[in-house]
Design an enzyme around this catalytic site. Structure first.
Site, PDB file in Angstrom:
ATOM      1  CG  ASP A 140      -1.971  -1.037   1.246  1.00  0.00           C
ATOM      2  OD1 ASP A 140      -2.197  -1.642   0.179  1.00  0.00           O
ATOM      3  OD2 ASP A 140      -2.570  -1.264   2.311  1.00  0.00           O
ATOM      4  NE  ARG A 141      -0.890   7.190  -2.404  1.00  0.00           N
ATOM      5  CZ  ARG A 141      -0.559   7.913  -3.496  1.00  0.00           C
ATOM      6  NH1 ARG A 141       0.514   8.685  -3.462  1.00  0.00           N
ATOM      7  NH2 ARG A 141      -1.280   7.856  -4.587  1.00  0.00           N
TER       8      ARG A 141
END
Length: 327
Positions: A140-141
């Site tokens: 995930d970012r």
């Protein structure tokens, strides 16, 4: 352009500033370059010295000195030396087949409509075509930590297969709200993407619900800060979107600093912390020899959480799931 030229101001350019007149014709020049050329008298208007903000009249003569050449147009996807150096600063392991990065929180793995800076773009630092490393999994970012890539098509295929066949042991560190009981175990809870309010979230699926995906996470509590928070090691046996974040929320112990999967208590405890989730360790078969054990130093975001709750990185077993069968 290497020669001195005299150009005339068109009628449609009446009243245009001198610096803007230059920028229209030679957009690669910056303001400082134009300023130096005017200050030294190399640029003149009707034979007289002029300033960058001089307003031009139609028919005026502008002396144009030799100008630096425009740089060659950058190829699509090409990055500049500073970005390339930044990309290489993220390397925690590299050989002829494998590249491993410590992805910082906030850096997306791949681009999107509003995402221009991402890992996939930075891979141009290693070249294009067959020289360009290939992504084989995602983070995930806002999750930091180990991201592994294949440096050849064959290596990428073998690494990708290791993930697909669950031969990769991924250990994440997280700080969660409260003190989970039991302190270790396995969460076997199918997940599904749904609209919740004005956003899309991953939530536990109802029995028999279509589009539900099997999701399984093994967990061990490393230590705790009284009843307030616990430092946990998480091993996702499956790789669903937001799996760890959704599973910990479903357990009643959401990961601190999570802007999406949270409770009133976790928001209060977070107190300005960023997402407290870090891909600490990854153990998987090397494409051509033995096993790889990759470890990423904790991020500044997780360091802040450790400092707040008094956790010490040395308290953890390097691989708290070693010896377990997994699923």
């Amino acid at each position: 352009m290497k020669e001195v030229r005299t150009l005339y101001v068109d009628h449609g350019e009446e009243g245009v500033r001198l610096d803007r007149w230059f920028k229209r014709r030679w957009p690669h020049l910056n303001h400082i370059q134009i300023q130096k050329l005017t200050r030294s008298g190399q640029i003149r208007v009707d034979g007289a010295r002029a300033k960058p903000d001089t307003r031009l009249s139609a028919g005026s003569q502008v002396r144009v000195p030799p100008l630096p050449d425009a740089p060659p147009p950058r190829e699509k996807g090409q990055i500049d030396p500073r970005e390339a150096a930044y990309a290489r600063s993220l390397v925690i392991y590299e050989d002829e087949e494998v590249l491993a990065l410590n992805k910082p929180a906030g850096l997306a793995v791949q681009g999107g409509t509003k995402t221009s800076k991402h890992v996939d773009r930075l891979l141009s630092a290693w070249g294009e075509g067959t020289q360009r490393p290939k992504l084989v999994h995602r983070l995930d970012r806002d999750t930091s930590g180990v991201l592994v890539l294949g440096k050849t098509p064959v290596a990428a295929a073998k690494l990708g297969l290791a993930f697909a066949k669950r031969k990769a042991r991924k250990v994440y560190w997280a700080i969660v709200a409260g003190f989970p009981k039991p302190g270790e175990g396995v969460i076997d809870l199918p997940l599904i993407k749904k609209g919740v309010g004005d956003r899309e979230m991953v939530v536990p699926a109802e029995p028999g619900e279509e589009r539900a995906e099997a999701a399984e996470t093994e967990f061990v509590t490393v230590t705790r800060a009284g009843p307030r928070a616990a430092w946990m090691a998480l091993w996702p046996h499956t790789g669903r979107t937001h799996q760890l974040r959704a599973h910990m929320l479903a357990m009643g112990h959401p990961i601190l600093g999570d802007p999406k999967y949270n409770t009133e208590l976790s928001r209060e405890l977070s107190g300005g912390l960023k997402l407290q989730l870090h891909a600490r360790r990854l153990v998987l078969p090397h494409p051509s020899r033995g096993m790889l054990a990759l470890e990423a130093p904790i991020s500044p975001e997780l360091e802040a959480g450790f400092a707040r709750f008094g956790f010490d990185v040395h308290e953890a077993d390097p691989d708290p799931f070693a010896g377990r069968k997994g699923r």
